[in-house]
Design a protein around this motif. Structure first.
Motif, short mmCIF file in Angstrom:
data_model
loop_
_atom_site.label_atom_id
_atom_site.label_comp_id
_atom_site.label_asym_id
_atom_site.label_seq_id
_atom_site.Cartn_x
_atom_site.Cartn_y
_atom_site.Cartn_z
N ASN A 124 0.81 -1.22 0.00
CA ASN A 124 0.00 0.00 0.00
C ASN A 124 0.85 1.27 0.00
OD1 ASN A 124 -2.90 -0.54 -0.12
ND2 ASN A 124 -2.53 -1.75 1.72
N ILE A 125 1.92 1.25 0.75
CA ILE A 125 2.82 2.42 0.79
C ILE A 125 3.38 2.70 -0.61
CG2 ILE A 125 5.09 3.23 1.60
CD1 ILE A 125 4.41 1.80 4.29
N PHE A 126 3.89 1.65 -1.25
CA PHE A 126 4.46 1.83 -2.59
C PHE A 126 3.39 2.13 -3.63
CE2 PHE A 126 8.04 -0.85 -0.83
CZ PHE A 126 8.95 0.20 -0.78
N LEU A 127 2.25 1.47 -3.52
CA LEU A 127 1.19 1.71 -4.49
C LEU A 127 0.67 3.14 -4.39
CD1 LEU A 127 -0.67 0.67 -6.71
CD2 LEU A 127 -2.26 -0.07 -4.92
N ASN A 128 0.44 3.64 -3.19
CA ASN A 128 -0.03 5.02 -3.02
C ASN A 128 0.98 6.02 -3.59
OD1 ASN A 128 -2.48 4.30 -1.84
ND2 ASN A 128 -1.62 4.35 0.22
N SER A 129 2.24 5.79 -3.32
CA SER A 129 3.28 6.69 -3.83
C SER A 129 3.36 6.61 -5.36
CB SER A 129 4.64 6.34 -3.23
OG SER A 129 4.61 6.51 -1.83
N TYR A 130 3.28 5.40 -5.90
CA TYR A 130 3.33 5.22 -7.35
C TYR A 130 2.12 5.89 -8.02
CZ TYR A 130 3.40 3.07 -11.95
OH TYR A 130 3.40 2.89 -13.30
N ILE A 131 0.95 5.68 -7.47
CA ILE A 131 -0.27 6.26 -8.06
C ILE A 131 -0.25 7.78 -7.97
CG2 ILE A 131 -2.80 6.39 -7.83
CD1 ILE A 131 -1.68 3.81 -9.22
N ASN A 132 0.27 8.34 -6.90
CA ASN A 132 0.41 9.81 -6.81
C ASN A 132 1.32 10.32 -7.93
OD1 ASN A 132 -1.28 10.12 -4.61
ND2 ASN A 132 0.38 9.96 -3.13
N MET A 133 2.39 9.58 -8.20
CA MET A 133 3.30 9.97 -9.28
C MET A 133 2.59 9.87 -10.63
SD MET A 133 6.99 8.30 -10.32
CE MET A 133 6.29 6.82 -11.04
N VAL A 134 1.86 8.79 -10.87
CA VAL A 134 1.12 8.62 -12.13
C VAL A 134 0.10 9.73 -12.29
CG1 VAL A 134 -0.48 7.12 -13.41
CG2 VAL A 134 1.50 6.13 -12.24
N ASP A 135 -0.58 10.08 -11.21
CA ASP A 135 -1.56 11.16 -11.25
C ASP A 135 -0.90 12.48 -11.66
OD1 ASP A 135 -4.18 12.24 -10.91
OD2 ASP A 135 -3.63 12.95 -8.91
N ASP A 136 0.27 12.76 -11.09
CA ASP A 136 1.00 13.98 -11.44
C ASP A 136 1.46 13.97 -12.89
OD1 ASP A 136 0.72 14.94 -8.86
OD2 ASP A 136 2.76 14.43 -8.25
N LEU A 137 1.88 12.80 -13.38
CA LEU A 137 2.42 12.70 -14.73
C LEU A 137 1.37 12.56 -15.82
CD1 LEU A 137 5.39 10.22 -14.12
CD2 LEU A 137 5.55 12.68 -14.59
N LYS A 148 -6.53 0.44 -10.11
CA LYS A 148 -7.44 -0.70 -10.17
C LYS A 148 -6.72 -1.96 -10.65
CE LYS A 148 -11.63 -0.18 -12.08
NZ LYS A 148 -12.72 -0.22 -13.08
N ARG A 149 -5.91 -1.80 -11.71
CA ARG A 149 -5.16 -2.94 -12.24
C ARG A 149 -4.17 -3.49 -11.21
NH1 ARG A 149 -3.56 -3.47 -17.91
NH2 ARG A 149 -5.34 -2.78 -19.12
N LEU A 150 -3.43 -2.58 -10.60
CA LEU A 150 -2.39 -3.00 -9.65
C LEU A 150 -2.98 -3.59 -8.37
CD1 LEU A 150 0.20 -0.18 -10.28
CD2 LEU A 150 0.57 -2.64 -10.62
N GLU A 151 -4.09 -3.05 -7.90
CA GLU A 151 -4.73 -3.63 -6.72
C GLU A 151 -5.13 -5.08 -6.99
OE1 GLU A 151 -6.64 0.27 -4.48
OE2 GLU A 151 -7.87 -0.83 -5.92
N CYS A 152 -5.61 -5.32 -8.20
CA CYS A 152 -5.98 -6.69 -8.58
C CYS A 152 -4.73 -7.57 -8.70
CB CYS A 152 -6.75 -6.65 -9.90
SG CYS A 152 -7.33 -8.27 -10.43
N THR A 153 -3.73 -7.09 -9.42
CA THR A 153 -2.49 -7.86 -9.62
C THR A 153 -1.79 -8.15 -8.30
OG1 THR A 153 -2.16 -6.87 -11.79
CG2 THR A 153 -0.23 -7.84 -10.75
N LEU A 154 -1.76 -7.18 -7.41
CA LEU A 154 -1.05 -7.32 -6.14
C LEU A 154 -1.91 -7.90 -5.00
CD1 LEU A 154 0.76 -3.85 -6.27
CD2 LEU A 154 1.81 -6.08 -6.68
N ASN A 155 -3.17 -8.20 -5.32
CA ASN A 155 -4.12 -8.73 -4.32
C ASN A 155 -4.27 -7.79 -3.14
OD1 ASN A 155 -4.64 -11.19 -5.75
ND2 ASN A 155 -2.63 -11.91 -5.06
N ILE A 156 -4.52 -6.53 -3.45
CA ILE A 156 -4.74 -5.52 -2.42
C ILE A 156 -6.21 -5.13 -2.43
CG2 ILE A 156 -4.22 -3.17 -1.67
CD1 ILE A 156 -1.52 -3.41 -3.00
N ASP A 157 -6.82 -5.09 -1.24
CA ASP A 157 -8.22 -4.64 -1.15
C ASP A 157 -8.29 -3.18 -0.86
OD1 ASP A 157 -9.30 -7.20 -1.58
OD2 ASP A 157 -8.98 -7.72 0.53
#
Length: 157
Positions: A124-137, A148-157
């Motif tokens: 979750n820490i890495f996903l939140n940071s990655y998604i913030n970066m994607v949002d900025d870019l 949505k894709r990564l939560e499914c791939t990484l089995n994160i709820d």
């Protein structure tokens, strides 16, 4: 090339580390304000991963989980995984403090290459940071799609 040298060429050299420290230090009249050891360590990890990315062909297919992936040889992947595992505790602690506000490929490297080693909290820490970066870019719509894709791939709820 032996295994221990496979990734060495992508790491920050001691002379470049000194240049980084000097260029990020403030030599004012009131004294020297230097960046801390944690910032230097994170920068060296980030430099290594960025250097790998610059030296390998990328795949920018819109239908993949990440914005891009790189095509690494199996020996480099093994070496990268060992490197990431070795620095995992430090990177998780550093990223979770919130001191780093810029985008970094470090987040993707952990999610992509060693998700099986990460706890749900760390994912979750890495996903939140990655998604913030994607949002900025790339904007909110693409960030939501990637989350949505990564939560499914990484089995994160």
């Amino acid at each position: 090339m032996n295994k221990s040298n496979l990734t060495k060429k992508y790491q920050l050299s001691p002379s470049n580390k000194i240049k980084y420290i000097l260029s990020n230090s403030d030599f004012s009249l009131v004294g020297v304000h230097s960046i801390g050891m944690k910032e230097i360590k994170f920068y060296t990890i980030e430099y290594f991963i960025d250097n790998l990315i610059r030296n390998y062909e990328g795949n920018f297919d819109k239908n993949q989980d990440f914005l891009f992936t790189i095509n690494l040889e199996p020996q480099i992947i093994d070496e990268l995984r060992r490197f990431l595992i070795k620095h995992k505790k430090f990177v998780v602690d550093y990223v979770s403090t919130g001191k780093i506000s810029r985008g970094s490929h470090v987040y993707q490297a952990y999610l992509q290459y060693i998700p099986f080693i990460l706890t749900d909290r760390e994912k979750n820490i890495f996903l939140n940071s990655y998604i913030n970066m994607v949002d900025d870019l790339r904007g909110t719509d693409i960030a939501k799609e990637k989350r949505k894709r990564l939560e499914c791939t990484l089995n994160i709820d």
